[in-house]
Design an enzyme around this catalytic site. Structure first.
Site, PDB file in Angstrom:
ATOM      1  N   ARG A   1       0.758  -1.324   0.013  1.00 12.33           N
ATOM      2  CA  ARG A   1       0.016  -0.023  -0.007  1.00 12.33           C
ATOM      3  C   ARG A   1       0.758   1.228  -0.190  1.00 12.33           C
ATOM      4  O   ARG A   1       0.470   2.325  -0.697  1.00 12.33           O
ATOM      5  CB  ARG A   1      -0.935  -0.034   1.291  1.00 12.33           C
ATOM      6  CG  ARG A   1      -1.798   1.129   1.407  1.00 12.33           C
ATOM      7  CD  ARG A   1      -2.420   1.960   0.033  1.00 12.33           C
ATOM      8  NE  ARG A   1      -3.314   0.604  -0.519  1.00 12.33           N
ATOM      9  CZ  ARG A   1      -3.393   0.772  -2.054  1.00 12.33           C
ATOM     10  NH1 ARG A   1      -3.129   1.721  -2.788  1.00 12.33           N
ATOM     11  NH2 ARG A   1      -4.290  -0.126  -2.594  1.00 12.33           N
TER      12      ARG A   1
ATOM     13  N   LYS B   1       1.492  24.532  -3.640  1.00 11.38           N
ATOM     14  CA  LYS B   1       0.417  23.824  -3.303  1.00 11.38           C
ATOM     15  C   LYS B   1       0.459  22.471  -3.479  1.00 11.38           C
ATOM     16  O   LYS B   1      -0.012  21.692  -4.157  1.00 11.38           O
ATOM     17  CB  LYS B   1      -0.714  24.282  -4.197  1.00 11.38           C
ATOM     18  CG  LYS B   1      -0.880  25.980  -3.972  1.00 11.38           C
ATOM     19  CD  LYS B   1      -2.033  26.552  -5.167  1.00 11.38           C
ATOM     20  CE  LYS B   1      -2.181  27.972  -5.161  1.00 11.38           C
ATOM     21  NZ  LYS B   1      -2.962  28.435  -6.154  1.00 11.38           N
TER      22      LYS B   1
ATOM     23  N   ASP C   1       0.199  38.450 -12.022  1.00 10.71           N
ATOM     24  CA  ASP C   1      -0.801  37.717 -11.324  1.00 10.71           C
ATOM     25  C   ASP C   1      -2.319  37.985 -11.758  1.00 10.71           C
ATOM     26  O   ASP C   1      -2.627  39.042 -11.672  1.00 10.71           O
ATOM     27  CB  ASP C   1      -0.736  38.141  -9.933  1.00 10.71           C
ATOM     28  CG  ASP C   1      -1.609  36.921  -9.075  1.00 10.71           C
ATOM     29  OD1 ASP C   1      -1.710  35.960  -9.244  1.00 10.71           O
ATOM     30  OD2 ASP C   1      -2.488  37.601  -8.150  1.00 10.71           O
TER      31      ASP C   1
ATOM     32  N   LYS D   1       5.191  38.488  -2.704  1.00  9.67           N
ATOM     33  CA  LYS D   1       3.747  38.405  -3.237  1.00  9.67           C
ATOM     34  C   LYS D   1       2.897  39.624  -2.916  1.00  9.67           C
ATOM     35  O   LYS D   1       3.441  40.381  -2.192  1.00  9.67           O
ATOM     36  CB  LYS D   1       3.096  37.159  -2.778  1.00  9.67           C
ATOM     37  CG  LYS D   1       3.687  35.882  -3.337  1.00  9.67           C
ATOM     38  CD  LYS D   1       3.063  34.538  -2.952  1.00  9.67           C
ATOM     39  CE  LYS D   1       1.543  34.413  -3.543  1.00  9.67           C
ATOM     40  NZ  LYS D   1       1.735  34.334  -4.993  1.00  9.67           N
TER      41      LYS D   1
ATOM     42  N   GLU E   1       5.507  39.826  -7.543  1.00  6.49           N
ATOM     43  CA  GLU E   1       4.145  39.686  -8.069  1.00  6.49           C
ATOM     44  C   GLU E   1       3.504  41.237  -8.298  1.00  6.49           C
ATOM     45  O   GLU E   1       3.503  41.889  -7.438  1.00  6.49           O
ATOM     46  CB  GLU E   1       3.332  38.947  -7.133  1.00  6.49           C
ATOM     47  CG  GLU E   1       1.878  38.669  -7.666  1.00  6.49           C
ATOM     48  CD  GLU E   1       1.090  38.034  -6.470  1.00  6.49           C
ATOM     49  OE1 GLU E   1       1.183  36.735  -6.669  1.00  6.49           O
ATOM     50  OE2 GLU E   1       0.423  38.653  -5.611  1.00  6.49           O
TER      51      GLU E   1
END
Length: 284
Positions: free
Chosen positions: A99, A134, A221, A166, A199
């Protein structure tokens, strides 16, 4: 900082601990400890294979006597019915590693397959597809490795290997100029040499960056395709360019044709379906 191999070793140890606990009682109750056998990794869906090298680590960690005969390697284009490898040894070991190995390989192969689809959409352009942060906590190294196997590029591994200013950084710092200036001061004080990306959310912010300078890459962005084309023309190769924000398999080529150097896509890792495969006993 831990190396990639050390992080993978920790992951494998933790995964075995959470899965087996004080023993795989199902296997231990019905399979003799000296019983020997073979299992094969059977591919059940078309895609890009990834995770073979990690599977070797899984088997060797649990039972160094397991023997792995590899037919297909990472990056191979696989189809239903293909056999990637056969593992021989104690049946108890084959059942207890099944597994964890499948969880890793199915997810990595799903990511590699997804990335390959995006890369195919970029054929004929100079644009590269990037992953993001992410990722699944604890699995980042494996997931980013899978992106590379699928033909993509890693944006950055974490918060430590690149500066990315950012929107929140800019807002909390009091504007673009302050953010960039503080960044350079910090890097100088720490003796660090890191690439700087910033950004921008509008043409006004883009103008501020171009007037101020001091960065290596500009991230556009949530720009529309038409605004991206306009922005790339304004930047005119003075800095690397990256498009980000809601870009899909259907729209990525439109952004690439605007002339951006990179397109970052969170969907490479954050919502991927695993590639279907199974680890089946080889019957005599």
């Amino acid at each position: 900082m831990l190396s990639v191999n050390e992080l993978e070793d920790r992951l494998i140890d933790l995964a075995f601990s959470e899965d087996i606990g004080d023993g795989d009682h199902t296997t231990l109750c019905c399979i003799p400890s000296d019983a020997m056998g073979q299992s094969r990794l059977l591919i059940k869906e078309e895609g890009i294979l990834a995770g073979v090298e990690v599977a070797q680590r899984v088997f060797a960690t649990f039972d160094p006597d397991l023997k792995m005969d590899i037919m297909l390697h990472d990056g191979a284009h696989v189809r239903p019915g293909d056999v990637a490898f056969i593992v021989s040894g104690k049946i108890q070991s084959l059942l207890q590693t099944e597994r964890l190995m499948l969880n890793i390989m199915q997810r990595m192969s799903g990511i590699a397959t997804q990335t390959h689809r995006y890369v195919q959409r970029l054929e004929g352009t100079h644009t590269h597809v990037l992953d993001t942060r992410k990722t699944t906590p604890g699995l980042r190294m494996l997931e980013k490795q899978a992106v590379k196997i699928g033909g993509g590029m890693n944006h950055r591994i974490g918060l430590f290997d690149m500066i990315l200013l950012k929107d929140n950084h800019v807002d909390f710092a009091g504007g673009i100029e302050n953010a960039i200036d503080r960044c350079h001061k910090y890097l100088e004080e720490k003796g660090l040499k890191l690439k700087i990306e910033i950004e921008v959310r509008s043409f006004e912010e883009l103008d501020s960056v171009l007037r101020h300078g001091g960065v290596d890459r500009i991230m556009l962005d949530n720009f529309s395709v038409s605004d991206t084309k306009k922005a790339v023309g304004i930047i005119n190769h003075r800095y690397e360019t990256e498009s980000s924000g809601g870009i899909t398999l259907e729209t990525i080529r439109d952004y690439a044709l605007c002339g951006v150097d990179f397109v970052s896509v969170g969907a490479l890792t954050h919502s991927v379906k695993g590639l279907d495969m199974s680890f089946k006993a080889v019957r005599e």
